[in-house]
Design a protein around this motif. Structure first.
Motif, short mmCIF file in Angstrom:
data_model
loop_
_atom_site.label_atom_id
_atom_site.label_comp_id
_atom_site.label_asym_id
_atom_site.label_seq_id
_atom_site.Cartn_x
_atom_site.Cartn_y
_atom_site.Cartn_z
N GLY A 78 0.82 -1.21 0.00
CA GLY A 78 0.00 0.00 0.00
C GLY A 78 0.85 1.25 0.00
N ASP A 81 -0.54 7.11 4.39
CA ASP A 81 -1.54 8.16 4.52
C ASP A 81 -0.89 9.26 5.37
N ASP A 127 2.49 0.90 11.11
CA ASP A 127 1.10 0.69 10.72
C ASP A 127 0.49 -0.43 11.56
N ARG A 167 -2.48 2.88 3.59
CA ARG A 167 -3.64 2.81 2.71
C ARG A 167 -3.42 1.66 1.75
#
Length: 168
Positions: A78, A81, A127, A167
């Protein structure tokens, strides 16, 4: 998954990341592969070369949050963000750091920046998806070299905040 060496010793040949892990007594595995400079993504290359799902391989990014460099560790599958990263560290605005500044500050080259053993310890956010895995892989401090360890160990050693900053 190939395991090239377990608990690399802190003597010659180790990177600052593997030395930090060895010094801390953390269980880890080093994976090496032949880095292809033509590959468009360091993280995806690592996942492919190791035969590991891209959601278990994490990239280390350096961002500027309200004037302070901050490390973000997110899955290679990903993206980061930036707004969520700023929120996670109590900031208002985040942007990717200048690559040359990131290299000077961490002591690593782009594509080989590890969240461990950095020249200057920076605030770190991991994350939250990392906690879904028994182990994750992050750069061991050199292109073509990854270290696999428990996400809890990574969070403890880097004093990381766990937050949803990635994300899909």
């Amino acid at each position: 998954m190939p395991k090239n060496s377990k608990k690399q010793q802190s003597g010659g040949g180790g990177t600052p990341a593997t030395v930090a892990l060895t010094t801390a007594g953390v269980d880890f595995t080093v994976h090496s592969y032949d880095h292809d400079p033509a590959h468009p993504s360091y993280g995806e290359e690592a996942a492919e070369a190791m035969g590991v799902s891209p959601d278990r391989v994490f990239k280390t990014l350096v961002a500027d949050v309200d004037g302070a460099l901050t490390v973000a560790v997110v899955p290679v599958a990903g993206s980061l963000d930036l707004k969520a990263l700023a929120t996670a560290v109590g900031g208002k605005r985040a942007a990717m750091a200048d690559p040359a500044l990131a290299e000077r500050t961490t002591g690593y080259v782009r594509g080989g920046i590890s969240p461990l053993g950095q020249r200057r310890k920076l605030p770190t956010v991991l994350d939250a998806s990392a906690s879904a895995h028994a182990t994750i892989c992050v750069s061991a401090g050199r292109r073509g070299l990854e270290v696999e360890l428990a996400p809890t160990a990574l969070a403890t050693l880097t004093n990381a905040t766990l937050a949803p900053i990635g994300r899909a």
